[in-house]
Write a protein that holds these residues in place. Structure first.
Motif, PDB file in Angstrom:
ATOM      1  N   ASP A   1       0.856  -1.184   0.000  1.00  0.00           N
ATOM      2  CA  ASP A   1       0.000   0.000   0.000  1.00  0.00           C
ATOM      3  C   ASP A   1       0.895   1.238   0.000  1.00  0.00           C
ATOM      4  N   LEU A   2       0.956   1.912  -1.149  1.00  0.00           N
ATOM      5  CA  LEU A   2       1.823   3.077  -1.317  1.00  0.00           C
ATOM      6  C   LEU A   2       1.050   4.390  -1.266  1.00  0.00           C
ATOM      7  N   ARG A   3      -0.193   4.364  -0.843  1.00  0.00           N
ATOM      8  CA  ARG A   3      -1.017   5.559  -0.875  1.00  0.00           C
ATOM      9  C   ARG A   3      -0.493   6.656   0.061  1.00  0.00           C
ATOM     10  N   GLY A   4       0.268   6.286   1.063  1.00  0.00           N
ATOM     11  CA  GLY A   4       0.800   7.270   1.995  1.00  0.00           C
ATOM     12  C   GLY A   4       2.245   7.641   1.710  1.00  0.00           C
ATOM     13  N   ALA A   5       2.701   7.426   0.486  1.00  0.00           N
ATOM     14  CA  ALA A   5       4.101   7.691   0.146  1.00  0.00           C
ATOM     15  C   ALA A   5       4.218   8.738  -0.943  1.00  0.00           C
ATOM     16  N   ASP A   6       5.275   9.539  -0.858  1.00  0.00           N
ATOM     17  CA  ASP A   6       5.654  10.438  -1.944  1.00  0.00           C
ATOM     18  C   ASP A   6       6.518   9.618  -2.889  1.00  0.00           C
ATOM     19  N   LEU A   7       6.004   9.315  -4.072  1.00  0.00           N
ATOM     20  CA  LEU A   7       6.675   8.398  -4.989  1.00  0.00           C
ATOM     21  C   LEU A   7       7.726   9.071  -5.860  1.00  0.00           C
ATOM     22  N   GLY A   8       7.796  10.396  -5.818  1.00  0.00           N
ATOM     23  CA  GLY A   8       8.764  11.076  -6.668  1.00  0.00           C
ATOM     24  C   GLY A   8       8.395  10.964  -8.136  1.00  0.00           C
ATOM     25  N   GLU A   9       9.374  11.180  -9.013  1.00  0.00           N
ATOM     26  CA  GLU A   9       9.132  11.110 -10.447  1.00  0.00           C
ATOM     27  C   GLU A   9       8.875   9.664 -10.876  1.00  0.00           C
ATOM     28  N   PRO A  10       7.747   9.398 -11.543  1.00  0.00           N
ATOM     29  CA  PRO A  10       7.394   8.019 -11.919  1.00  0.00           C
ATOM     30  C   PRO A  10       8.106   7.569 -13.194  1.00  0.00           C
ATOM     31  N   ASP A  11       9.402   7.243 -13.091  1.00  0.00           N
ATOM     32  CA  ASP A  11      10.137   6.797 -14.279  1.00  0.00           C
ATOM     33  C   ASP A  11       9.848   5.324 -14.557  1.00  0.00           C
ATOM     34  N   ASP A  12      10.408   4.793 -15.641  1.00  0.00           N
ATOM     35  CA  ASP A  12      10.108   3.417 -16.064  1.00  0.00           C
ATOM     36  C   ASP A  12      10.485   2.392 -14.999  1.00  0.00           C
ATOM     37  N   ALA A  13      11.640   2.596 -14.352  1.00  0.00           N
ATOM     38  CA  ALA A  13      12.077   1.632 -13.331  1.00  0.00           C
ATOM     39  C   ALA A  13      11.082   1.582 -12.183  1.00  0.00           C
ATOM     40  N   ALA A  64      -4.538  10.392  -7.052  1.00  0.00           N
ATOM     41  CA  ALA A  64      -3.574  11.429  -7.419  1.00  0.00           C
ATOM     42  C   ALA A  64      -2.272  10.811  -7.913  1.00  0.00           C
ATOM     43  N   GLN A  65      -1.827   9.749  -7.274  1.00  0.00           N
ATOM     44  CA  GLN A  65      -0.607   9.072  -7.708  1.00  0.00           C
ATOM     45  C   GLN A  65      -0.801   8.448  -9.089  1.00  0.00           C
ATOM     46  N   ALA A  66      -1.945   7.812  -9.282  1.00  0.00           N
ATOM     47  CA  ALA A  66      -2.227   7.201 -10.586  1.00  0.00           C
ATOM     48  C   ALA A  66      -2.269   8.254 -11.679  1.00  0.00           C
ATOM     49  N   ALA A  67      -2.868   9.418 -11.382  1.00  0.00           N
ATOM     50  CA  ALA A  67      -2.943  10.494 -12.374  1.00  0.00           C
ATOM     51  C   ALA A  67      -1.552  11.002 -12.721  1.00  0.00           C
ATOM     52  N   ALA A  68      -0.663  11.124 -11.720  1.00  0.00           N
ATOM     53  CA  ALA A  68       0.702  11.578 -11.971  1.00  0.00           C
ATOM     54  C   ALA A  68       1.457  10.574 -12.827  1.00  0.00           C
ATOM     55  N   ILE A  69       1.247   9.308 -12.592  1.00  0.00           N
ATOM     56  CA  ILE A  69       1.899   8.266 -13.385  1.00  0.00           C
ATOM     57  C   ILE A  69       1.430   8.338 -14.838  1.00  0.00           C
ATOM     58  N   LEU A  70       0.135   8.485 -15.040  1.00  0.00           N
ATOM     59  CA  LEU A  70      -0.399   8.564 -16.402  1.00  0.00           C
ATOM     60  C   LEU A  70       0.046   9.857 -17.097  1.00  0.00           C
ATOM     61  N   ALA A  71       0.087  10.957 -16.347  1.00  0.00           N
ATOM     62  CA  ALA A  71       0.518  12.233 -16.918  1.00  0.00           C
ATOM     63  C   ALA A  71       1.942  12.157 -17.402  1.00  0.00           C
ATOM     64  N   ALA A  72       2.791  11.403 -16.685  1.00  0.00           N
ATOM     65  CA  ALA A  72       4.181  11.233 -17.096  1.00  0.00           C
ATOM     66  C   ALA A  72       4.277  10.477 -18.416  1.00  0.00           C
ATOM     67  N   ARG A  73       3.181   9.779 -18.771  1.00  0.00           N
ATOM     68  CA  ARG A  73       3.133   9.054 -20.035  1.00  0.00           C
ATOM     69  C   ARG A  73       2.320   9.799 -21.095  1.00  0.00           C
ATOM     70  N   GLY A  74       2.043  11.063 -20.806  1.00  0.00           N
ATOM     71  CA  GLY A  74       1.324  11.874 -21.766  1.00  0.00           C
ATOM     72  C   GLY A  74      -0.175  11.661 -21.785  1.00  0.00           C
ATOM     73  N   ILE A  75      -0.706  11.022 -20.749  1.00  0.00           N
ATOM     74  CA  ILE A  75      -2.132  10.751 -20.678  1.00  0.00           C
ATOM     75  C   ILE A  75      -2.767  11.687 -19.659  1.00  0.00           C
ATOM     76  N   THR A  76      -3.797  12.426 -20.067  1.00  0.00           N
ATOM     77  CA  THR A  76      -4.465  13.349 -19.174  1.00  0.00           C
ATOM     78  C   THR A  76      -5.701  12.690 -18.574  1.00  0.00           C
ATOM     79  N   VAL A  77      -5.798  12.784 -17.250  1.00  0.00           N
ATOM     80  CA  VAL A  77      -6.952  12.224 -16.556  1.00  0.00           C
ATOM     81  C   VAL A  77      -7.905  13.376 -16.207  1.00  0.00           C
ATOM     82  N   LEU A  78      -9.148  13.296 -16.633  1.00  0.00           N
ATOM     83  CA  LEU A  78     -10.125  14.354 -16.385  1.00  0.00           C
ATOM     84  C   LEU A  78     -11.093  13.934 -15.285  1.00  0.00           C
TER      85      LEU A  78
END
Length: 223
Positions: free
Chosen positions: A184-196, A209-223
């Motif tokens: 459960d990583l919901r309480g963690a600051d994951l930093g930049e979501p790189d491939d590794a 919010a974490q999932a949205a940041a991960i998708l945004a890093a892949r060019g996907i916008t969550v509305l």
């Protein structure tokens, strides 16, 4: 043996400690002291200076460290089962090969510490700073990890299966072959979501919010 306020720096103490006794050190200076292989089961170290103190291969089963500490402590191959460290400076400490089953680190400064190749069923980390630490290969399955900074730490090969992270930071963390399955990583600051990181986080639980940041890093916008 109950010692208070003594200067034991650079002393060879291993042979002076009788097995079967509980040893207590309060406010002592153990800078550079040689405690290799010492019988220190259940010992207490309260607010002691432990700069470069050598505990390699010592029996520290159930030992209690509170306050104090210092740079460059050596715990390689020591028995630290059920040992506890509270508010101890363990910067650059080395734990290679140590047995850490049920050991607990609370409020510790562990910047640059090395815990690679440690043995046992896992240990607990609470409110501690492990920036730049190396935990390569550690098993922390099913642990509750609270208030821990892993910034720029090496967690390669660590197993966090089923663990819960609360108020933790994983910025710049090295995560090669790290396992977070069902963590459960919901309480963690994951930093930049790189491939590794994305590969390591496979099977983990994240918040929206974490999932949205991960998708945004892949060019996907969550509305």
């Amino acid at each position: 043996m109950d010692v208070e306020g003594e200067d034991l720096s650079h002393a060879a103490l291993g042979e002076r400690l009788a097995p079967g006794e509980v040893h207590v050190f309060r406010g002592c200076d153990l800078t550079g002291a040689d405690l290799r292989g010492a019988a220190l089961g259940g010992a207490r170290f309260e607010s002691c200076v432990l700069e470069r103190t050598d505990f390699r291969a010592a029996d520290l089963d159930g030992a209690v460290f509170s306050g104090g500490g210092g740079m460059g402590l050596r715990f390689d191959d020591a028995d630290l089962v059920d040992a506890s460290f509270t508010d101890v400076d363990l910067a650059s400490a080395r734990f290679g090969g140590a047995l850490l089953s049920d050991a607990a680190f609370t409020g510790c400064r562990m910047i640059g510490a090395s815990l690679t190749a440690t043995r046992g069923t896992g240990f607990t980390l609470t409110r501690s700073n492990l920036t730049l630490a190396n935990l390569g290969g550690c098993s922390l399955r099913g642990q509750v990890i609270e208030g821990v900074r892993f910034d720029d730490a090496d967690l390669s090969g660590c197993d966090f299966t089923g663990s819960t992270f609360s108020d933790c930071r994983l910025r710049g963390t090295k995560l090669i072959r790290t396992v977070f399955a069902k963590a459960d990583l919901r309480g963690a600051d994951l930093g930049e979501p790189d491939d590794a990181k994305l590969r390591a986080f496979a099977g983990a639980i994240v918040n929206r919010a974490q999932a949205a940041a991960i998708l945004a890093a892949r060019g996907i916008t969550v509305l």
